[in-house]
Design a protein around this motif. Structure first.
Motif, PDB file in Angstrom:
ATOM      1  N   GLU A 217       1.071  -1.476   0.326  1.00  0.00           N
ATOM      2  CA  GLU A 217      -0.333   0.155   0.758  1.00  0.00           C
ATOM      3  C   GLU A 217       1.158   1.220  -0.318  1.00  0.00           C
ATOM      4  O   GLU A 217       2.038   1.383   0.409  1.00  0.00           O
ATOM      5  N   ARG A 249       0.315  -7.128  -4.991  1.00  0.00           N
ATOM      6  CA  ARG A 249       0.340  -7.729  -3.759  1.00  0.00           C
ATOM      7  C   ARG A 249       0.143  -9.530  -4.722  1.00  0.00           C
ATOM      8  O   ARG A 249      -0.263  -8.926  -5.395  1.00  0.00           O
ATOM      9  N   GLU A 251      -1.456 -11.308  -5.082  1.00  0.00           N
ATOM     10  CA  GLU A 251      -3.137 -12.518  -5.002  1.00  0.00           C
ATOM     11  C   GLU A 251      -3.357 -13.552  -5.109  1.00  0.00           C
ATOM     12  O   GLU A 251      -3.162 -13.870  -6.474  1.00  0.00           O
ATOM     13  N   PHE A 259      -9.228  -5.920 -12.245  1.00  0.00           N
ATOM     14  CA  PHE A 259      -9.755  -5.396 -10.973  1.00  0.00           C
ATOM     15  C   PHE A 259      -8.943  -5.962  -9.866  1.00  0.00           C
ATOM     16  O   PHE A 259      -9.089  -5.034  -8.716  1.00  0.00           O
ATOM     17  N   MET A 261      -4.975  -7.284  -9.393  1.00  0.00           N
ATOM     18  CA  MET A 261      -4.058  -7.256  -9.792  1.00  0.00           C
ATOM     19  C   MET A 261      -3.279  -7.476  -8.860  1.00  0.00           C
ATOM     20  O   MET A 261      -3.386  -7.361  -7.954  1.00  0.00           O
ATOM     21  N   GLN A 266      -2.315   3.005  -6.389  1.00  0.00           N
ATOM     22  CA  GLN A 266      -3.352   3.016  -6.117  1.00  0.00           C
ATOM     23  C   GLN A 266      -3.303   4.464  -5.430  1.00  0.00           C
ATOM     24  O   GLN A 266      -2.812   5.449  -5.844  1.00  0.00           O
ATOM     25  N   GLU A 268      -4.045   7.834  -2.630  1.00  0.00           N
ATOM     26  CA  GLU A 268      -4.628   7.566  -1.048  1.00  0.00           C
ATOM     27  C   GLU A 268      -4.263   8.984  -1.031  1.00  0.00           C
ATOM     28  O   GLU A 268      -3.214   9.603  -0.645  1.00  0.00           O
ATOM     29  N   GLU A 331     -15.761  -3.660  -3.569  1.00  0.00           N
ATOM     30  CA  GLU A 331     -15.514  -2.660  -3.444  1.00  0.00           C
ATOM     31  C   GLU A 331     -14.937  -1.669  -4.869  1.00  0.00           C
ATOM     32  O   GLU A 331     -13.525  -2.758  -5.316  1.00  0.00           O
ATOM     33  N   LEU A 332     -14.628  -0.370  -4.712  1.00  0.00           N
ATOM     34  CA  LEU A 332     -14.112   0.041  -5.413  1.00  0.00           C
ATOM     35  C   LEU A 332     -13.065   1.246  -4.927  1.00  0.00           C
ATOM     36  O   LEU A 332     -12.536   1.624  -5.440  1.00  0.00           O
ATOM     37  N   ARG A 338      -8.074   5.248  10.640  1.00  0.00           N
ATOM     38  CA  ARG A 338      -6.991   4.312  11.144  1.00  0.00           C
ATOM     39  C   ARG A 338      -6.340   4.318  12.866  1.00  0.00           C
ATOM     40  O   ARG A 338      -5.480   4.160  12.460  1.00  0.00           O
ATOM     41  N   GLU A 371      -8.363   7.618   6.744  1.00  0.00           N
ATOM     42  CA  GLU A 371      -7.449   7.842   5.364  1.00  0.00           C
ATOM     43  C   GLU A 371      -8.402   7.326   4.006  1.00  0.00           C
ATOM     44  O   GLU A 371      -9.792   6.544   4.380  1.00  0.00           O
ATOM     45  N   SER A 373      -8.567   5.609   0.304  1.00  0.00           N
ATOM     46  CA  SER A 373      -8.210   5.008  -0.714  1.00  0.00           C
ATOM     47  C   SER A 373      -8.502   4.424  -1.980  1.00  0.00           C
ATOM     48  O   SER A 373      -9.321   3.289  -1.420  1.00  0.00           O
ATOM     49  N   GLY A 375      -8.361   2.434  -5.358  1.00  0.00           N
ATOM     50  CA  GLY A 375      -7.225   1.777  -6.184  1.00  0.00           C
ATOM     51  C   GLY A 375      -7.594   2.427  -7.857  1.00  0.00           C
ATOM     52  O   GLY A 375      -8.587   2.250  -8.691  1.00  0.00           O
TER      53      GLY A 375
HETATM   54  N1  GAP Z   1      -4.438   1.418   2.398  1.00  0.00           N
HETATM   55  C1  GAP Z   1      -4.912   0.648   2.488  1.00  0.00           C
HETATM   56  C2  GAP Z   1      -5.236   0.402   1.186  1.00  0.00           C
HETATM   57  O1  GAP Z   1      -4.508  -0.451   1.264  1.00  0.00           O
HETATM   58  P1  GAP Z   1      -7.143  -2.003   0.581  1.00  0.00           P
HETATM   59  O2  GAP Z   1      -8.639  -1.589   0.598  1.00  0.00           O
HETATM   60  O3  GAP Z   1      -6.244  -3.227   1.135  1.00  0.00           O
HETATM   61  O4  GAP Z   1      -7.178  -0.361   1.417  1.00  0.00           O
HETATM   62  C3  GAP Z   1      -7.180   0.057  -1.521  1.00  0.00           C
HETATM   63  O5  GAP Z   1      -6.714  -1.278  -1.060  1.00  0.00           O
HETATM   64  C4  GAP Z   1      -8.363   0.192  -2.666  1.00  0.00           C
HETATM   65  O6  GAP Z   1      -6.894  -0.362  -3.427  1.00  0.00           O
HETATM   66  C5  GAP Z   1      -9.187  -1.024  -3.580  1.00  0.00           C
HETATM   67  O7  GAP Z   1     -10.272  -0.245  -2.499  1.00  0.00           O
HETATM   68  C6  GAP Z   1      -8.764  -0.829  -4.402  1.00  0.00           C
HETATM   69  O8  GAP Z   1      -9.613   0.289  -5.575  1.00  0.00           O
HETATM   70  C7  GAP Z   1      -7.736  -1.012  -4.231  1.00  0.00           C
HETATM   71  N2  GAP Z   1      -7.043  -2.418  -4.645  1.00  0.00           N
HETATM   72  C8  GAP Z   1      -6.598  -3.344  -3.835  1.00  0.00           C
HETATM   73  N3  GAP Z   1      -6.287  -4.309  -4.241  1.00  0.00           N
HETATM   74  C9  GAP Z   1      -6.239  -4.657  -5.218  1.00  0.00           C
HETATM   75  C10 GAP Z   1      -5.951  -4.825  -6.105  1.00  0.00           C
HETATM   76  N4  GAP Z   1      -5.502  -5.726  -6.277  1.00  0.00           N
HETATM   77  N5  GAP Z   1      -5.588  -4.712  -7.603  1.00  0.00           N
HETATM   78  C11 GAP Z   1      -6.346  -3.368  -7.603  1.00  0.00           C
HETATM   79  N6  GAP Z   1      -7.048  -2.693  -6.983  1.00  0.00           N
HETATM   80  C12 GAP Z   1      -6.373  -2.934  -5.678  1.00  0.00           C
END
Ligand code: GAP
Length: 514
Positions: A217, A249, A251, A259, A261, A266, A268, A331-332, A338, A371, A373, A375
């Protein structure tokens, strides 16, 4: 069009029109990694700029930074990511495929939600204008039953994850008789936690190299710079620090195109506030961020809040702004209260004070943080998928049109000579030369004008401008609007003002104040 078909269309359109390509496609691609092509890079930049304008430049008390992706590894120990940034995973023993256990359950619920949608559509047809959706969903026995089932499943999932009761998550999957989408069997392993951070090394030799993480992040780059920015910017609480940048990440459930990745971006903002005021600011940022989304006109009905039952290790309140993607509400953006968790942790691990001296109250304290945040790639997908449509025309034909908000469209205007002769290309080129100081514009002379219009419609270009023989006489051109297809005769010298009125950031962001 069925949602699945619509989503497939989104993916293929993104490729065909130079928006998004699979990364390293010539080597068969890399799973959940994507490249933004010539139009995609422009759209992404415009979204980023729209966010930056609203969050940083329109707020006197918010500044922007650009912190490095590499950070000292202790950062991630302090932030809790080394110990707690993991997903609950489950393997199917027959297909050997790995899944996020919570996503399996959520997908199960999404299927029930689809049933609700179907009931609503049926009733809409049956009752016509007399249909009252709110009344129907709260009184129809079948719909109420479906909704109760979803609520109870998600409640149990939330509670089990909260208590780290992974055995109960597995029990839930078994009770719901969820089968592996590949093998079709229910032969599951136990659920285990799996850390999502990518590791790498800094340094030349194997012995002295330092283990690093790619940041999961961008937020921590803001926390560790909190005092530097506050002091050099002479900022008074409440104030915010914003940044945009890559995050990584590992994932496991990496699918649904851009959506989810493995490498993403981000946007933020950490808002530093006085302890005790977090509820007020939580509400303020919920409302402000929703207004930012709505200013783009993607449809108010396509957003909803989803308050978290299971809070992250750092939060005392959290909500998601969900958007209706082609595969349902997801989630968007996240808005998290925090607390002082991050600053306190960094104080403890670094041994450096990260406190703020409040001159008004004559006291020092560790600020709380609100915060926001979002994507950038997810926002891209929201905008792009919402914009893509097939429209029936009066002559019985259809057109594919990408109705991107004009402020975000990669190319604002395409300029055509009606014919590639008689001096028309020269005038069209001159218009390009004049307009390109203010807008991203393009020139096209191949094919009939009708075909050029269709291509620009599919590309999302808000305006097409055609130079014809009358232009030689009176300096006027035809300007055609992408959404209405309306054509008007205007003077060349008026073009800039006409385009600006529709694509200007101010015109769009001012809608937040309404
Ligand atoms: N700093 C807080 C944080 O990182 P999060 O909910 O894990 O919170 C925030 O992530 C935003 O980042 C999400 O709402 C999403 O839009 C985006 N996001 C998280 N993981 C993602 C991924 N693997 N691929 C694309 N966007 C991602």
């Amino acid at each position: 069009m069925a949602n699945d078909d619509q989503f497939k269309k989104v993916i293929s359109h993104a490729k065909e029109y130079g928006y998004v390509f699979q990364s390293s496609e010539i080597y068969d691609g890399l799973s959940a990694v994507y490249d933004y092509a010539q139009n995609g890079a422009e759209l992404k930049k415009n979204i980023r700029d729209y966010w930056w304008k609203a969050m940083v430049q329109m707020h006197d008390n918010i500044v922007g930074i650009d912190a490095a992706i590499f950070m000292h590894p202790t950062t991630w120990k302090a932030s809790g990511h080394v110990d707690a940034f993991s997903d609950p995973l489950i393997d199917n023993k027959d297909s050997k495929k790995r899944y996020r256990a919570d996503v399996l359950v959520e997908d199960y619920c999404a299927k029930i939600e689809n049933k609700i949608e179907k009931e609503i559509k049926k009733a809409e047809k049956r009752f016509g204008d007399a249909f009252n959706k709110e009344e129907f969903v709260s009184t129809n026995g079948r719909v109420v039953g479906y909704q109760e089932k979803i609520d109870s499943i998600l409640k149990r999932l939330g509670q089990s994850l909260e208590k780290e009761d992974l055995a109960d998550v597995k029990a839930l999957i078994e009770e719901l008789e969820i089968a592996c989408p590949v093998a079709g069997s229910r032969n599951w392993t136990d659920v285990k936690q799996f850390n999502l951070m990518f590791g790498t090394k800094l340094g030349a030799s194997a012995e002295t190299a330092m283990d690093l993480y790619l940041r999961p992040e961008t937020a921590q780059g803001i926390f560790v710079n909190f005092l530097n920015v506050q002091k050099t910017g002479r900022l008074k609480i409440p104030f915010g620090i914003a940044q945009t940048g890559k995050a990584f990440r590992n994932e496991i459930v990496a699918r649904q195109f851009i959506f989810r990745m493995r490498e993403f971006e981000q946007m933020e903002m950490q808002f530093f506030i006085k302890p005790g005021t977090q509820k007020k600011w939580f509400e303020y940022w919920k409302e402000t961020r929703l207004k930012w989304h709505q200013s783009l006109g993607l449809g108010e009905e396509n957003y909803r809040f989803h308050d978290h039952e299971k809070l992250a290790h750092y939060a005392d309140a959290a909500t998601d702004i969900e958007f209706k993607f082609p595969f349902g509400f997801k989630e968007l953006e996240g808005i998290h209260s925090r607390t002082d968790f991050d600053l306190k942790q960094h104080e403890a691990f670094s041994g450096k004070k990260l406190q703020y001296f409040d001159h008004e109250d004559n006291e020092s304290y560790t600020p709380y943080v609100l915060e926001t945040s979002i994507g950038l790639d997810r926002m891209f997908l929201a905008v792009f998928s919402n914009a893509l449509m097939e429209e029936a025309l009066e002559d019985g034909k259809t057109r594919t049109v990408l109705k991107l908000p004009a402020v975000l469209a990669p190319v604002k205007a395409a300029i055509f000579p009606l014919l590639a002769k008689d001096g028309l290309p020269e005038i069209a080129q001159q218009i390009v030369e004049d307009l390109k100081w203010d807008f991203n514009v393009t020139y096209e002379e191949k094919d009939t004008v009708g075909r050029r219009y269709r291509r620009q419609d599919a590309n999302g270009t808000p305006f097409c401008i055609t130079v014809d023989h009358d232009t030689l006489e009176d300096n006027s051109v035809t300007i055609r609007h992408r959404d209405t297809m309306e054509q008007k005769r205007v003077k060349i010298e008026d073009l800039k003002a006409i385009i600006k009125a529709e694509v200007d950031v101010k015109h769009w962001l001012q809608k937040m104040e309404m």
